[in-house]
Design an enzyme around this catalytic site. Structure first.
Site, PDB file in Angstrom:
ATOM      1  N   LYS A  65      36.335  38.775  39.802  1.00 49.99           N
ATOM      2  CA  LYS A  65      37.405  39.737  40.104  1.00 49.99           C
ATOM      3  C   LYS A  65      37.327  40.076  41.584  1.00 49.99           C
ATOM      4  O   LYS A  65      36.316  40.597  42.066  1.00 49.99           O
ATOM      5  CB  LYS A  65      37.250  40.992  39.254  1.00 49.99           C
ATOM      6  N   LYS A  81      40.508  36.817  38.360  1.00 47.16           N
ATOM      7  CA  LYS A  81      41.539  37.808  38.690  1.00 47.16           C
ATOM      8  C   LYS A  81      41.523  38.079  40.183  1.00 47.16           C
ATOM      9  O   LYS A  81      40.454  38.382  40.726  1.00 47.16           O
ATOM     10  CB  LYS A  81      41.255  39.102  37.912  1.00 47.16           C
TER      11      LYS A  81
END
Length: 291
Positions: A187, A240
């Protein structure tokens, strides 16, 4: 010759896309009487408990694999205690969603603290820094609370070191040996999260999250992060954002051969919709191409 008709192109397509490949994010907010439009995310809403169930039913009827739920509580504090409150807004949503959907669609719990803390960071603070190990103890409580409320799958998104192992241990100790963990394994500290922070009302009140989210210039670091999460017991991993990190998605899949999710985040969604609203792109063609 194989491109001459839509039927030929479908027959020889290398990748197939169906609703069962997709997960839909839903936001449920405490203390509102009717759904509230999210200005920076066209067509998306902050839902009431009643409307989130109705929306999930519509999503499931289209064959979408499931929903991932984000809670927006009325009360926030420095430890995000509403995140693990058995009667918190997201726990009530999980119970209502499972009553409605049963096994027809997955109900996935995003596990973090940023929507629940009054400072907007993803963990417990020591001064202006996040205390990683103290945060893990709360993540354990949150995970058990979410699964007790009916979540089928837990998705820890805070990027704390050791979070997957701590959550796996806590779930096993509580008897939830079969509950999978979808790890936000890579992320990034991205500029594309702005609309989500409007939706979840979780923007940091000071500083940023670069000390615990990844630097956008690093790919090898992502592979190390994914390896750690798999070793700690993740059942699937996530990258992400998605569009700016297609090289990371490919590297993760080729390196580990693990179930790999791509989070097409709020800024990517809103950027595309903004171009559609200006007439610059055809919505359906652009959305299908992105996915």
């Amino acid at each position: 010759r194989l491109r001459r008709s839509a039927a030929l192109r479908r027959a020889f397509s290398e990748v197939s896309l169906s609703p069962s490949n997709l997960i839909a994010p839903l936001f449920v907010k405490e203390g509102i009487a009717a759904p509230v439009p999210i200005a920076s995310m066209p067509h998306q809403l902050q839902h009431t408990l009643e409307s989130v169930v109705k929306e999930a039913r519509e999503i499931a009827s289209r064959g979408v694999a499931g929903v991932i739920v984000f809670g927006v509580p009325e009360r926030k504090d420095d430890v995000g205690s509403e995140a693990y409150n058995p009667d918190g807004v997201v726990q009530r949503a999980f119970r209502a969603l499972k009553d409605e959907l049963g096994d027809e669609a997955l109900v996935i719990a995003d596990l973090c603290l940023c929507e629940y803390t009054d400072h907007g960071h993803c963990g417990i603070l020591q001064g202006h820094d996040v205390d990683n190990d103290a945060t893990l103890e709360l993540y354990e409580r949150i995970a058990v609370s979410q699964v007790e409320a009916g979540a089928d799958l837990v998705a820890p998104s805070g990027m704390m070191d050791g979070q997957v192992g701590a959550i796996r241990e806590a779930l096993d100790a509580a008897g939830f040996h079969s509950t999978p963990i979808l790890a936000y394994a890579a992320k990034y500290a991205s500029g594309f999260y702005g609309p989500f922070r409007d939706a979840a009302e979780g923007a940091p009140r000071f500083g940023d999250r670069r000390s615990y989210q990844q630097d956008p210039s690093n790919v090898e670091e992502a592979l190390r992060e994914v390896a750690l999460d798999i070793d700690e017991g993740a059942d699937a991993v996530m990258v992400k954002p998605a569009l700016g990190y297609l090289d990371v998605i490919r590297a993760v899949k080729e390196t580990f051969g693990y179930p790999t999710a791509a989070y097409n985040v709020s800024g990517e969604y809103s950027m595309l919709l903004a171009a559609v609203e200006r007439g610059w792109l055809d919505e359906r063609q652009a959305v299908i191409e992105v996915l």
